[in-house]
Design a protein around this motif. Structure first.
Motif, short mmCIF file in Angstrom:
data_model
loop_
_atom_site.label_atom_id
_atom_site.label_comp_id
_atom_site.label_asym_id
_atom_site.label_seq_id
_atom_site.Cartn_x
_atom_site.Cartn_y
_atom_site.Cartn_z
N HIS A 100 0.77 -1.25 0.00
CA HIS A 100 0.00 0.00 0.00
C HIS A 100 0.81 1.30 0.00
CE1 HIS A 100 -3.72 -2.18 0.45
NE2 HIS A 100 -3.12 -2.93 1.35
N ARG A 101 1.96 1.31 0.63
CA ARG A 101 2.66 2.59 0.77
C ARG A 101 4.17 2.39 0.73
NH1 ARG A 101 3.59 5.93 5.79
NH2 ARG A 101 4.08 7.99 4.99
N PHE A 102 4.81 3.18 -0.13
CA PHE A 102 6.27 3.20 -0.26
C PHE A 102 6.67 4.66 -0.39
CE2 PHE A 102 9.76 3.06 -3.65
CZ PHE A 102 10.78 2.95 -2.74
N ALA A 103 7.58 5.10 0.47
CA ALA A 103 8.06 6.48 0.41
C ALA A 103 9.56 6.50 0.61
CB ALA A 103 7.36 7.34 1.47
N PHE A 104 10.20 7.51 0.03
CA PHE A 104 11.64 7.64 0.19
C PHE A 104 12.07 9.09 0.07
CE2 PHE A 104 10.91 6.85 -4.31
CZ PHE A 104 11.78 7.70 -4.97
N ASN A 105 13.19 9.37 0.71
CA ASN A 105 13.87 10.66 0.58
C ASN A 105 14.79 10.52 -0.62
OD1 ASN A 105 16.73 12.02 1.52
ND2 ASN A 105 14.96 13.31 1.84
N TRP A 106 14.68 11.45 -1.58
CA TRP A 106 15.45 11.39 -2.82
C TRP A 106 16.64 12.32 -2.70
CZ3 TRP A 106 12.62 11.28 -8.14
CH2 TRP A 106 13.54 11.08 -9.17
N ILE A 107 17.82 11.75 -2.74
CA ILE A 107 19.07 12.50 -2.59
C ILE A 107 19.72 12.63 -3.98
CG2 ILE A 107 21.36 12.50 -1.49
CD1 ILE A 107 20.03 10.51 0.59
N GLY A 108 20.17 13.81 -4.30
CA GLY A 108 20.93 13.99 -5.53
C GLY A 108 20.12 14.41 -6.74
N MET A 109 18.85 14.74 -6.55
CA MET A 109 18.05 15.21 -7.68
C MET A 109 18.10 16.73 -7.76
SD MET A 109 14.08 14.77 -8.60
CE MET A 109 13.70 16.21 -7.65
N GLY A 110 18.59 17.33 -6.77
CA GLY A 110 18.66 18.79 -6.70
C GLY A 110 18.62 19.18 -5.24
N GLU A 111 19.00 20.40 -4.96
CA GLU A 111 19.01 20.86 -3.57
C GLU A 111 17.73 21.59 -3.26
OE1 GLU A 111 21.30 20.12 -1.35
OE2 GLU A 111 22.44 19.00 -2.82
N PRO A 112 17.12 21.36 -2.13
CA PRO A 112 17.46 20.33 -1.15
C PRO A 112 16.97 18.97 -1.62
CG PRO A 112 15.45 21.45 -0.47
CD PRO A 112 15.93 22.13 -1.75
N ASP A 113 17.25 17.94 -0.82
CA ASP A 113 16.69 16.63 -1.10
C ASP A 113 15.17 16.77 -1.13
OD1 ASP A 113 19.30 15.77 -0.85
OD2 ASP A 113 19.01 14.93 1.15
N SER A 114 14.50 15.80 -1.75
CA SER A 114 13.04 15.85 -1.80
C SER A 114 12.46 14.53 -1.32
CB SER A 114 12.58 16.19 -3.23
OG SER A 114 13.04 15.22 -4.15
N ASP A 115 11.15 14.48 -1.20
CA ASP A 115 10.47 13.30 -0.67
C ASP A 115 9.41 12.83 -1.65
OD1 ASP A 115 11.79 13.28 1.93
OD2 ASP A 115 10.67 15.12 2.31
N VAL A 116 9.39 11.52 -1.90
CA VAL A 116 8.45 10.90 -2.83
C VAL A 116 7.64 9.86 -2.07
CG1 VAL A 116 8.21 9.52 -4.94
CG2 VAL A 116 10.02 11.25 -4.78
#
Length: 182
Positions: free
Chosen positions: A94-110
Motif C-alpha cells: 500500500h505505501r512506499f516512500a523515500f527521501n530522494w538524494i541527488g536530484m537537486g538541492e534540497p533533497d526531496s520526498d516521494v
C-alpha cells in the motif's frame, strides 16, 4: 469524477498525481518497488525493503524509450545516472516512500500510495520539498511522462512518446505552476 493526467499542487513545493491502473495491487506494487520492473517505466535500481533501507535510482532513459533525447539529456539517456535515497515508509502493498538524494538541492520526498478500487488500483504519487517553480515544473513533467509509461506497460499498450513530448509538457507545467506557492 474524471481523473486528470496532470499533477496538482498540494502546498508549497509539493505536487500530487493520481492514476487508475490495471490491477491487482500486488502487480502495481511490484512495478513501483522492484528495480527490474521499475526500469521499464521509470528507473532501475534496488530498494532495501524496510524503513531506513537504501534506495538506488539508476536512470537510463534509453531503456524506456527509443526516441532521441535532447542534447541536455543525452548523457543520462545513453550512459545513465545513479541517484540515491532512503526508505521512509514501507507498507506492502500500500505505501512506499523515500527521501530522494541527488536530484537537486534540497533533497526531496516521494510517496506512492496504492489502493484497490474494484479490479483497478489507484496510485497516488506525491513529491514534496521541491524548492523552486522550475524544479516543480521539471519534476511534474517527468512524473507525468513516467506514469504514462507505467499505465501503458500495465495495460499492455505500446508505450507513448517520451522525449517527443517532454519539452512541451515541461513548458505546460511551467505555465500551470507560475503562481504556485514555493
Amino acid at each position: 469524477m474524471t481523473m486528470s493526467a496532470y499533477g496538482v499542487v498540494l502546498e508549497s513545493g509539493a505536487v500530487r498525481f493520481e492514476r487508475l491502473l490495471p490491477g491487482p495491487i500486488e502487480r502495481v506494487w511490484a512495478h513501483v518497488t522492484e528495480g527490474d520492473k521499475r526500469s521499464k517505466w521509470f528507473c532501475g535500481g534496488e530498494v532495501e525493503p524496510r524503513v531506513g533501507g537504501s534506495v538506488a535510482l539508476f536512470f537510463k532513459h534509453s531503456q524506456i524509450t527509443d526516441e532521441p533525447p535532447p542534447e541536455s539529456a543525452r548523457e543520462m539517456n545513453d550512459r545513465g545516472k545513479l541517484m540515491a535515497g532512503t526508505v521512509t515508509a514501507w507498507e506492502p502493498p500500500h505505501r512506499f516512500a523515500f527521501n530522494w538524494i541527488g536530484m537537486g538541492e534540497p533533497d526531496s520526498d516521494v510517496e506512492f500510495v496504492l489502493s484497490q478500487v474494484g479490479d483497478k488500483v489507484r496510485l497516488v504519487l506525491t513529491h514534496r520539498r521541491l524548492a523552486t517553480r522550475s524544479r516543480m515544473a521539471l519534476v511534474s513533467s517527468g512524473w507525468h511522462l513516467h506514469l504514462g509509461l507505467l499505465e501503458d506497460l500495465l495495460a499492455g499498450a505500446p508505450p507513448r512518446g517520451f522525449w517527443s513530448v517532454h519539452q512541451r509538457l515541461e513548458a505546460e507545467y511551467a505555465e500551470r505552476l507560475k503562481d504556485a506557492p514555493v
